[in-house]
Design an enzyme around this catalytic site. Sequence first.
Site, PDB file in Angstrom:
ATOM      1  N   HIS A  41     -17.892  79.075  17.470  1.00 19.56           N
ATOM      2  CA  HIS A  41     -17.583  80.498  17.621  1.00 19.56           C
ATOM      3  C   HIS A  41     -16.274  80.578  18.389  1.00 19.56           C
ATOM      4  CE1 HIS A  41     -18.342  84.800  17.796  1.00 19.56           C
ATOM      5  NE2 HIS A  41     -17.712  84.733  18.955  1.00 19.56           N
ATOM      6  N   CYS A  42     -15.277  81.211  17.809  1.00 21.18           N
ATOM      7  CA  CYS A  42     -13.944  81.255  18.394  1.00 21.18           C
ATOM      8  C   CYS A  42     -13.755  82.532  19.215  1.00 21.18           C
ATOM      9  CB  CYS A  42     -12.885  81.187  17.294  1.00 21.18           C
ATOM     10  SG  CYS A  42     -11.210  81.219  17.954  1.00 21.18           S
ATOM     11  N   PRO A  43     -13.544  82.395  20.526  1.00 22.65           N
ATOM     12  CA  PRO A  43     -13.313  83.590  21.342  1.00 22.65           C
ATOM     13  C   PRO A  43     -11.954  84.237  21.059  1.00 22.65           C
ATOM     14  CG  PRO A  43     -13.150  81.613  22.684  1.00 22.65           C
ATOM     15  CD  PRO A  43     -13.597  81.180  21.329  1.00 22.65           C
TER      16      PRO A  43
END
Length: 182
Positions: A41-43
């Site tokens: 999951h890419c912030p």
Amino acid sequence: AQRREGRDRDPTFCGICGMQKPARVHHCSVCRSCVLRMDHHCPWLVNCIGLYNHKFFILFLVYTVLACVMSLYIFCRFLYHVSGKDSGVPDDYTVQVCMTVPFGVIISFIAGISTLALAVGNVSNLLRNVTYIEEIKSRRGLARLDAYDAGQFNNVAHVMGQNPVLWLFPVQPRRSKSKEKT
């Protein structure tokens, strides 16, 4: 019962959302959904990086590194030009530039090095057809890293598309309608 890893693993069901969960699907607790070939999951993008957007994430990293290198070059050339005796730039402007441009150089350098580290890790995983989650599981002895390796070219083609000419362009790779090898 020990779970089998690899292509022949029996489908299971997600313990969180209850959906059928074939091999290489992971449930993202942030997005609250199961993602095929989830990497992480890419912030930065506020989204999961999975099969259908992994190419664009890798291109984002590569383009960002190139932009940082370009900005470093431009900042340094500009600073060199302005600091020259015959630059024709007023002295008060030269002082302002010499105070602010180094901050741009520092920011470009730090962003470039950080993004380069992410890009190298992602390209390394891409060459081996491994997601970040699978890499973490292998460190814990829960997965094999070679379970999906189809050779470097095929591994890259799986994510970037079958046409190598289009690998560096942000176009969606064509996927076959038949059962994909994930």
